[in-house]
Design an enzyme around this catalytic site. Structure first.
Site, PDB file in Angstrom:
ATOM      1  N   TYR A 150       3.217   3.226  -3.986  1.00  0.00           N
ATOM      2  CA  TYR A 150       4.486   3.755  -4.487  1.00  0.00           C
ATOM      3  C   TYR A 150       5.433   4.045  -3.329  1.00  0.00           C
ATOM      4  O   TYR A 150       6.625   3.715  -3.371  1.00  0.00           O
ATOM      5  CB  TYR A 150       4.210   5.014  -5.305  1.00  0.00           C
ATOM      6  CG  TYR A 150       5.451   5.638  -5.915  1.00  0.00           C
ATOM      7  CD1 TYR A 150       6.124   5.006  -6.953  1.00  0.00           C
ATOM      8  CD2 TYR A 150       5.939   6.857  -5.452  1.00  0.00           C
ATOM      9  CE1 TYR A 150       7.265   5.571  -7.512  1.00  0.00           C
ATOM     10  CE2 TYR A 150       7.064   7.427  -6.004  1.00  0.00           C
ATOM     11  CZ  TYR A 150       7.730   6.783  -7.035  1.00  0.00           C
ATOM     12  OH  TYR A 150       8.852   7.347  -7.578  1.00  0.00           O
ATOM     13  N   LYS A 154       9.176   2.436  -2.478  1.00  0.00           N
ATOM     14  CA  LYS A 154      10.362   3.268  -2.288  1.00  0.00           C
ATOM     15  C   LYS A 154      10.913   3.134  -0.877  1.00  0.00           C
ATOM     16  O   LYS A 154      12.123   3.238  -0.655  1.00  0.00           O
ATOM     17  CB  LYS A 154      10.025   4.725  -2.605  1.00  0.00           C
ATOM     18  CG  LYS A 154       9.746   4.976  -4.091  1.00  0.00           C
ATOM     19  CD  LYS A 154      10.933   4.587  -4.953  1.00  0.00           C
ATOM     20  CE  LYS A 154      10.759   4.955  -6.414  1.00  0.00           C
ATOM     21  NZ  LYS A 154      11.939   4.597  -7.231  1.00  0.00           N
TER      22      LYS A 154
END
Length: 244
Positions: A150, A154
């Site tokens: 994740y 990002k």
């Protein structure tokens, strides 16, 4: 003239709050999300831009569908003047547990979707200027257990923000990001249990941000008050990262 804003991943959570806030700011907001009913297609968009939220069922990872959406928005409503790349699939896992199918979908939504919508928006904006706002995360710069994939996604969004800010500046297009800390939304609560929420709250000096806090940050970056701001990331995390 009513300006037009496109928000991806707007059916719930941060995206829904952003769409509503931009509508309150006077934008005609077109929301794109697979969570909307299938009968909410491009034909349901109005013929005139008026403040409100207009949902469209669609997959942000489908390049052709995204480019068609932007083209129809441009033809029918004018714009978009603002684009918010919010869509993401939150999935936390330790490195040995990362599954290829899950990672592929995370990349398709979180990176490819951002590219396709930014690509279409930049073409539609042309030399008239506009604003692209990417929703990143503090995980792009701070390490957390089980957040490798994740955080990497990002981090890609944060880097894309800086690169596109330079590339699109000659066209008057500003590109910025908002990096939330943990925000208790339906999506985040799917992967963080009550003990995890309490732990994050206890480590946050001020308070956990709400969806409205993130939406307010987006509205600011989209506004004329931020007219000289580009390539920047506005962190909204209640002071968590400065306290680590």
């Amino acid at each position: 003239m009513t300006k037009v804003c496109v928000v991806s991943g707007s059916a719930r959570g941060l995206g829904a709050a952003i769409a509503e806030r931009m509508s309150e700011a006077g934008y005609a907001v077109v929301g794109l999300d697979l969570g909307y009913p299938e009968d909410r297609d491009l034909s349901t968009l109005p013929d005139e831009a008026k403040p409100g939220v207009y949902p469209v069922h669609g997959d942000i990872s489908d390049r052709d569908a995204v480019l068609k959406l932007v083209a129809v928005v441009n033809e029918r409503l004018g714009g978009p003047h603002v684009v918010v790349n919010n869509a993401a699939w939150i999935h936390y896992a330790l490195l040995p547990d990362v599954e290829e199918e899950v990672l592929d979908r995370m990349i398709a939504i979180g990176i490819k979707g951002m590219v396709w919508l930014s690509q279409g928006a930049a073409k539609a904006m042309g030399d008239d200027g506009g604003s692209i706002i990417n929703i990143t995360s503090i995980t792009s710069t701070t390490g957390f257990p089980r957040a490798t994939m994740y955080g990497a996604l990002k981090g890609a969004g944060a880097s894309m923000t800086r690169q596109l800010a330079v590339e699109l500046a000659p066209n008057g297009i500003r590109v910025n990001a908002v990096a939330p800390g943990f925000v208790p939304t339906p999506g985040s609560l799917d992967v963080v249990d009550a003990a995890g929420v309490d732990r994050r709250q206890s480590r946050t000096p001020l308070r956990l941000a709400t969806p409205l806090d993130i939406a307010n940050a987006v509205a600011f970056l989209a506004s004329d008050q931020a007219g000289a701001i580009t390539g920047q990331t506005l962190v909204v995390d209640g002071g968590l990262t400065v306290s680590l």
